[in-house]
Design a protein around this motif. Sequence first.
Motif, PDB file in Angstrom:
ATOM      1  N   CYS A 246       0.755  -1.238   0.138  1.00 28.88           N
ATOM      2  CA  CYS A 246      -0.006   0.009   0.114  1.00 28.88           C
ATOM      3  C   CYS A 246       0.964   1.382   0.016  1.00 28.88           C
ATOM      4  O   CYS A 246       0.397   2.221  -0.772  1.00 28.88           O
TER       5      CYS A 246
ATOM      6  N   GLY B 120       0.618   4.018  -3.199  1.00 33.82           N
ATOM      7  CA  GLY B 120       0.348   5.241  -2.870  1.00 33.82           C
ATOM      8  C   GLY B 120       1.585   6.427  -2.688  1.00 33.82           C
ATOM      9  O   GLY B 120       1.194   7.623  -2.262  1.00 33.82           O
TER      10      GLY B 120
ATOM     11  N   TYR C 205      -7.962  -3.468  -9.330  1.00 34.88           N
ATOM     12  CA  TYR C 205      -9.368  -3.055  -8.359  1.00 34.88           C
ATOM     13  C   TYR C 205     -10.116  -4.226  -8.553  1.00 34.88           C
ATOM     14  O   TYR C 205     -10.617  -5.026  -7.708  1.00 34.88           O
TER      15      TYR C 205
ATOM     16  N   ALA D 270      -9.971  -4.082   1.515  1.00 33.68           N
ATOM     17  CA  ALA D 270     -10.088  -2.783   1.742  1.00 33.68           C
ATOM     18  C   ALA D 270      -8.959  -1.937   1.844  1.00 33.68           C
ATOM     19  O   ALA D 270      -9.194  -0.692   1.179  1.00 33.68           O
ATOM     20  N   MET D 271      -7.836  -2.394   2.241  1.00 38.00           N
ATOM     21  CA  MET D 271      -6.560  -1.467   2.452  1.00 38.00           C
ATOM     22  C   MET D 271      -6.225  -1.277   0.871  1.00 38.00           C
ATOM     23  O   MET D 271      -5.897  -0.143   0.553  1.00 38.00           O
TER      24      MET D 271
ATOM     25  N   ASN E 285      -7.766  -1.514  -1.780  1.00 34.95           N
ATOM     26  CA  ASN E 285      -8.681  -0.786  -2.447  1.00 34.95           C
ATOM     27  C   ASN E 285      -8.349   0.864  -2.279  1.00 34.95           C
ATOM     28  O   ASN E 285      -8.320   1.698  -3.210  1.00 34.95           O
ATOM     29  N   ASP E 286      -8.376   1.013  -1.164  1.00 35.68           N
ATOM     30  CA  ASP E 286      -8.045   2.620  -0.813  1.00 35.68           C
ATOM     31  C   ASP E 286      -6.807   2.986  -1.225  1.00 35.68           C
ATOM     32  O   ASP E 286      -6.655   4.185  -2.017  1.00 35.68           O
ATOM     33  N   ALA E 287      -5.472   2.292  -1.356  1.00 29.99           N
ATOM     34  CA  ALA E 287      -4.427   2.333  -2.031  1.00 29.99           C
ATOM     35  C   ALA E 287      -4.496   2.550  -3.517  1.00 29.99           C
ATOM     36  O   ALA E 287      -3.821   3.656  -3.953  1.00 29.99           O
TER      37      ALA E 287
ATOM     38  N   GLU F 105      -7.293   3.875  -5.008  1.00 33.78           N
ATOM     39  CA  GLU F 105      -7.972   4.956  -5.282  1.00 33.78           C
ATOM     40  C   GLU F 105      -6.753   6.066  -5.065  1.00 33.78           C
ATOM     41  O   GLU F 105      -6.653   6.965  -6.065  1.00 33.78           O
ATOM     42  N   THR F 106      -6.144   6.020  -4.141  1.00 34.61           N
ATOM     43  CA  THR F 106      -4.924   7.106  -3.905  1.00 34.61           C
ATOM     44  C   THR F 106      -3.963   7.124  -5.192  1.00 34.61           C
ATOM     45  O   THR F 106      -3.816   8.288  -5.658  1.00 34.61           O
TER      46      THR F 106
ATOM     47  N   ARG G 140     -15.813  11.637  -5.142  1.00 42.48           N
ATOM     48  CA  ARG G 140     -14.682  10.816  -4.646  1.00 42.48           C
ATOM     49  C   ARG G 140     -14.966   9.417  -5.046  1.00 42.48           C
ATOM     50  O   ARG G 140     -15.616   9.016  -5.724  1.00 42.48           O
ATOM     51  N   ASN G 141     -13.737   8.682  -4.754  1.00 41.25           N
ATOM     52  CA  ASN G 141     -13.716   7.213  -5.229  1.00 41.25           C
ATOM     53  C   ASN G 141     -14.155   6.831  -6.546  1.00 41.25           C
ATOM     54  O   ASN G 141     -15.145   6.272  -6.880  1.00 41.25           O
TER      55      ASN G 141
END
Length: 509
Positions: free
Chosen positions: A262, A266, A285, A297-298, A300-302, A304-305, A380-381
């Motif tokens: 991650c 990022g 993704y 989830a971690m 996915n957030d990375a 998106e970033t 967002r997202n």
Amino acid sequence: MKFNQSATEKAETVNHEGAKAYAMTPALELYSAVATTMLSDISYESAFHRLARIRTLVRKVSPTFVAQLALYAREQLYLRSAPVVLIGELAKHHHGDSLISRTVARVVQRPDEITELLAYYQLTNNRQETKKLGRLSKQLQKGLRIAFNKFDEYQFAKYNRAAQVKLRDALFLVHPKAKDEAQQVIFDRIVTNTLQPPYTWENELSSLGKQPFADEAAKKTAFRNKWEELVASGRLGYMATLRNLRNMLDAEVSVATIQRVCDLLGDAAAVDRAKQLPFRFLAAYREIKSVKSGHVAMLNDALETALQLSVANLRGFTAETRVVIACDVSGSMQVSVSARSKVRLYDIGLLLGMLLQSKCKNVLCGLFGDTWKTVNLPGRNVLANVEELYRREGEVGYSTNGYLVIDDLINRNYIADKVMLFTDTQLWDSRTNNMSQDNTIEAKWAAYKQLAPNASLYLFDLAGHKNVPLQVESNDVYLLAGWSDKVFDVLQALEDGESALSKIEAISL
């Protein structure tokens, strides 16, 4: 010279659905064809016919423009096959100066592009004799000599493949001069096929897979340890990391390893160096969304970033600018960008549309097929928004009634500043079988300009066919092409009063 001037003759034609359309200027058509191809079959056009069309178009435009387009495709769109074709055709038809050698030296950014270019040169010149690469273009040879000096032993070994044209063949043909004794040693190892095996994830996993294990549990532990080692080593490249997220989750690597992944995804500097097309993040993704792991989830957030970092310079519009974003989900958009990819033209349209939406303050977005439907989504997202639209594409059907977008704006008296269609441009009226000239985007746009005289229409061409549904560079209609976020640089150039080809024409050679 401006290559995107309006044609003196407005060449009317028909598109692949039989609807009225307009031919583009050769330069604009070449740009569109190159920016939207990995030379794979797509709806309406095979890879063979796309290649033939590019070859024909190269001879209709200036050699300087061909060289600039090759550099634009390689350095800014991150394409590999199309620049090889452009350079190969340029070397075939243009002689007498250093344009080719200078362009080749910049276009070649991996060792296997040396051999790809030689293989294409052989193909395009129809070489059938024993020495198929004899009488090599002097300027091509000069450019490849410079390119040979770019790479170290690791890079040569990584791309030293058993193909029709090998690095060893290329070395004998090009005769590069080593820049120092250390490089001469590398050249000698290419000749004797004794390059040191590179440390790559493919080699490491392949070697591990050949080892015997006591049982399945021991094998799983070994592969988990190997993935953790690869990540910890810092030598697992950015794209390799994107491609292997699912493999790491399946191997059940530690949370510390996931955190390292991650952090890499990022990292702004790593994203900038990696130069990934936006749809690579979407592919990653989707690959992990069904994995049963608490770490999804971690990641996915990375992702998106990382996607947001990759388009950090994308300029949006002010809160006062009213933007309409319409994504084509017709059947002809349901084709993969390449034989090995699960990403489709439709996905790219949704992704670019959602990227643009994320930068706008006043935006109306939706899907069109048989019908046109607006969909309210958060700013967002971006990846999550793409998935939501992907889930809903069946709600509007699979025709290409793009005129309904404009018709709806007229009926609701909605005054937009920018109307943006992400499409393959093969628009038609499925409801009246193309017989009504009233139900065309051309007619609807003319009517809409009476209501909103300051509005502009942008066609984001995702397929690169040779016609468009209405005249571009006329009545505030513009064409942009490509799958990269760099298409938004073209949008900014248009906003600044330049042409769609200004970014290409500005490239220094």
